[in-house]
Design a protein around this motif. Structure first.
Motif, PDB file in Angstrom:
ATOM      1  N   THR A   1      11.203   0.543   4.325  1.00  0.00           N
ATOM      2  CA  THR A   1      10.859   1.865   3.796  1.00  0.00           C
ATOM      3  C   THR A   1      11.815   2.957   4.249  1.00  0.00           C
ATOM      4  N   ILE A   2      12.346   2.849   5.453  1.00  0.00           N
ATOM      5  CA  ILE A   2      13.216   3.900   5.980  1.00  0.00           C
ATOM      6  C   ILE A   2      14.462   4.098   5.114  1.00  0.00           C
TER       7      ILE A   2
ATOM      8  N   GLY B   1      12.055  -1.355  -8.026  1.00  0.00           N
ATOM      9  CA  GLY B   1      11.589  -0.046  -7.590  1.00  0.00           C
ATOM     10  C   GLY B   1      10.098   0.089  -7.381  1.00  0.00           C
ATOM     11  N   LEU B   2       9.368  -0.995  -7.399  1.00  0.00           N
ATOM     12  CA  LEU B   2       7.914  -0.877  -7.238  1.00  0.00           C
ATOM     13  C   LEU B   2       7.517  -0.350  -5.859  1.00  0.00           C
ATOM     14  N   GLU B   3       8.233  -0.732  -4.826  1.00  0.00           N
ATOM     15  CA  GLU B   3       7.900  -0.220  -3.486  1.00  0.00           C
ATOM     16  C   GLU B   3       8.171   1.279  -3.384  1.00  0.00           C
ATOM     17  N   ALA B   4       9.228   1.750  -4.029  1.00  0.00           N
ATOM     18  CA  ALA B   4       9.503   3.190  -4.044  1.00  0.00           C
ATOM     19  C   ALA B   4       8.407   3.916  -4.816  1.00  0.00           C
ATOM     20  N   ALA B   5       7.963   3.333  -5.922  1.00  0.00           N
ATOM     21  CA  ALA B   5       6.870   3.928  -6.699  1.00  0.00           C
ATOM     22  C   ALA B   5       5.597   3.974  -5.862  1.00  0.00           C
ATOM     23  N   ARG B   6       5.310   2.881  -5.170  1.00  0.00           N
ATOM     24  CA  ARG B   6       4.124   2.848  -4.298  1.00  0.00           C
ATOM     25  C   ARG B   6       4.199   3.965  -3.252  1.00  0.00           C
ATOM     26  N   LEU B   7       5.363   4.134  -2.666  1.00  0.00           N
ATOM     27  CA  LEU B   7       5.528   5.138  -1.626  1.00  0.00           C
ATOM     28  C   LEU B   7       5.278   6.548  -2.153  1.00  0.00           C
ATOM     29  N   ALA B   8       5.680   6.817  -3.390  1.00  0.00           N
ATOM     30  CA  ALA B   8       5.448   8.148  -3.966  1.00  0.00           C
ATOM     31  C   ALA B   8       3.964   8.493  -3.936  1.00  0.00           C
ATOM     32  N   PHE B   9       3.119   7.530  -4.267  1.00  0.00           N
ATOM     33  CA  PHE B   9       1.672   7.770  -4.235  1.00  0.00           C
ATOM     34  C   PHE B   9       1.151   7.853  -2.798  1.00  0.00           C
TER      35      PHE B   9
END
Length: 141
Positions: free
Chosen positions: A7-8, A54-62
């Motif tokens: 994530t970092i 990009g699903l992990e980036a999308a998850r992080l946005a939420f």
């Protein structure tokens, strides 16, 4: 399937994208018309066939907006999705889902577009006489 990035590596980008979208005032429209008690379920669906990224980036946005939002991935990064296929389901408090959806979708669309084009390029050179390989540089989007 792809290796999951820590994530970092992308958290700052997601934070800056959210800040650009909601600014200092927050999501005024959502806050004005959606109760903080409302819940929602949203499906992220592929409009076109392609490679998912990009699903992990999308998850992080939420999750940056509200850690209570659940993000269930149904189609893993690095795999191909069919048009109309559900990539993920988002459930939880409605406000952060509505506030984060544009940023999450923008990231997912951009990254999946790049992954799809890259996959197509790799297929194009597959089996060439010189065993050509597709590589990137620091300037590659």
């Amino acid at each position: 399937m792809c290796a999951v990035l820590h994530t970092i590596i992308y958290e700052d980008l997601v934070r800056r994208a959210l800040l650009e979208d909601i600014g200092r005032g927050g999501d005024l429209t959502t806050d004005a018309i959606v109760s903080d008690q409302d819940t929602a379920t949203a499906s992220i669906v592929a409009r076109k066939a392609g490679r998912v990224a990009g699903l992990e980036a999308a998850r992080l946005a939420f999750h940056l907006l509200d850690p209570e939002v659940k993000f269930e991935i149904l189609q893993a990064d690095g795999l191909d999705a069919e048009a109309g296929g559900t990539l993920a389901v988002v459930t939880g408090p409605a406000r952060p889902i509505l506030t984060g959806e544009r940023t999450a979708l923008n990231l997912l669309q951009r990254l999946s577009g790049i992954a799809t084009r890259t996959s197509e390029a790799v297929k194009t050179v597959s089996g060439t006489d010189k065993n050509a390989k597709i590589v990137d540089t620091r300037k590659t989007t």
